[in-house]
Write an enzyme that holds these catalytic residues in place. Structure first.
Site: not given
Length: 390
Positions: A63, A278
């Site tokens: 991610h 992220d």
């Protein structure tokens, strides 16, 4: 290329032992002691003495929205290659491009550039596939998602995306409370995507139905998510309770308090937690103004927030820092936290048959770190070696 790693502390079966690793043509051939004495190792083999260093499976970041000035949503194929080289410097051997909710046209463009990247000469970490963060998400917990582009499930659109990607969309984030999402999860899985639930204010029962229908993970648990209340556990409680679902964690010390990281690991165990970055395009760069998809972002003291309203927008975290923080936050050993960024993400997105552990016939994806948990070498599919950028 043929390579022999000698005398490293090699991670296998969730522990370390001094061994050699023989690599040939991008694959691990054998792991054991005194391999240089074996017949079959070519005279041209490069020998790398890694005495005193830890040899772990290559880190996998499933991610991430970008790094080093590149935003995934607007990245050209050559830009993806920049991220690949940076990721390798941070111990990563494989990563997924996370496409933030965007227009159909821009999403297809980004997918097309991913396909074009696959045709380029390549160095560094491998771009494993695509993660779609949206567009079937709840407006109330949109985070950095553009609200006007969020929608109810559209399987025809999703099939179009998957066909454009050549089947390489491996992962998608959806919100269980959005009308039709729970019922759509089995059909999404049939398209070849692991389903994560997140950006969500779902109640406990709705989240449980999503998990029962096949949701395999939860996106950045504790962030952009309705939190636990003693009378209403909500999606957060449902995820903590259920051992069939993985929990993503952003371990930068901002998105989750160290005590929350410890709590999640106590509930999930190291077997069902996945460390992610992220990260956005600011990763690897100084403070300043950047973007995340269609959003303007300002980074101050390494903390990324939307210019519009101050909402936190991704991170500037790198994979090796996530591992360091996990050890620091939890007091666990390196051996205990390694699966969170190797074995577990590989299993979640369906690539554990070829990477995520150190075993014969698997891809030679290895990260070699010192006693301070800093990257010394990264070996990606047998290509040696990518030293850490300073």
């Amino acid at each position: 290329m043929e390579l022999l790693l000698r005398h490293g502390k090699v991670y296998q079966n969730h522990g370390f032992a001094e061994k050699d690793v023989w690599i040939k043509d991008g694959k691990i051939v054998k792991v054991g002691e005194n391999l240089d004495a074996l017949p079959g190792i070519g005279s041209e083999a490069k020998i790398l003495d890694v005495s005193g260093l830890s040899v772990i499976p290559g880190l996998i970041d499933i991610h991430t929205h970008g790094a080093v000035g590149v935003d995934v949503n607007s990245a050209q194929a050559e830009d993806f290659e920049k991220i690949c080289r940076f990721q390798a410097s941070q111990g990563v051997t494989g990563w997924q491009a996370s496409i933030l909710t965007d227009t159909r046209e821009q999403t297809l463009w980004a997918i097309g550039e991913y396909r074009r990247w696959k045709q380029l000469p390549h160095e560094g970490a491998t771009l494993l596939g695509i993660h779609l963060e949206g567009p079937f998400l709840a407006k109330e917990y949109k985070g950095a998602m553009p609200e006007h582009l969020l929608k109810t499930p559209d399987l025809k659109l999703l099939k179009e995306y998957q066909e454009a990607a050549g089947g390489d969309i491996r992962y998608i984030t959806v919100s269980p409370e959005v009308e039709g999402v729970v019922e759509a999860i089995p059909e999404i899985k049939k398209l070849g995507m692991a389903v994560a639930i997140g950006h969500s204010g779902a109640d406990y029962e709705t989240a449980r139905r999503a998990i029962a229908n096949g949701a395999a993970s939860a996106t950045h648990v504790g962030n952009a998510m309705r939190l636990l209340h003693q009378h209403e556990p909500a999606i957060f409680g449902a995820v903590l309770e259920d051992q069939n679902v993985y929990a993503e964690m952003i371990c930068d010390g901002r998105h989750l308090h160290p005590g929350t990281v410890r709590l999640i690991l106590k509930a999930k165990g190291v077997e069902h937690a996945v460390a992610i970055t992220d990260s956005i395009m600011a990763a690897g760069l100084p403070d300043g103004f950047y973007h995340l998809g269609v959003n303007e972002v300002v980074v101050k003291d390494g903390d990324a927030k939307l210019v519009s309203d101050g909402t936190r927008a991704g991170s500037t975290l790198t994979a090796v820092r996530a591992i360091q923080n996990l050890v620091k936050f939890t007091g666990k050993s390196l051996a205990e936290v390694v699966p969170l960024m190797t074995e577990n993400p590989a299993k979640l997105i369906g690539i554990y048959d070829r990477t995520g552990s150190i075993a014969p016939e698997k891809d030679a994806d290895l990260t070699i770190i010192d006693e301070n948990l800093e990257v010394v070498y990264t070996i990606a599919r047998g290509n040696c070696c990518y030293p850490q950028s300073k």
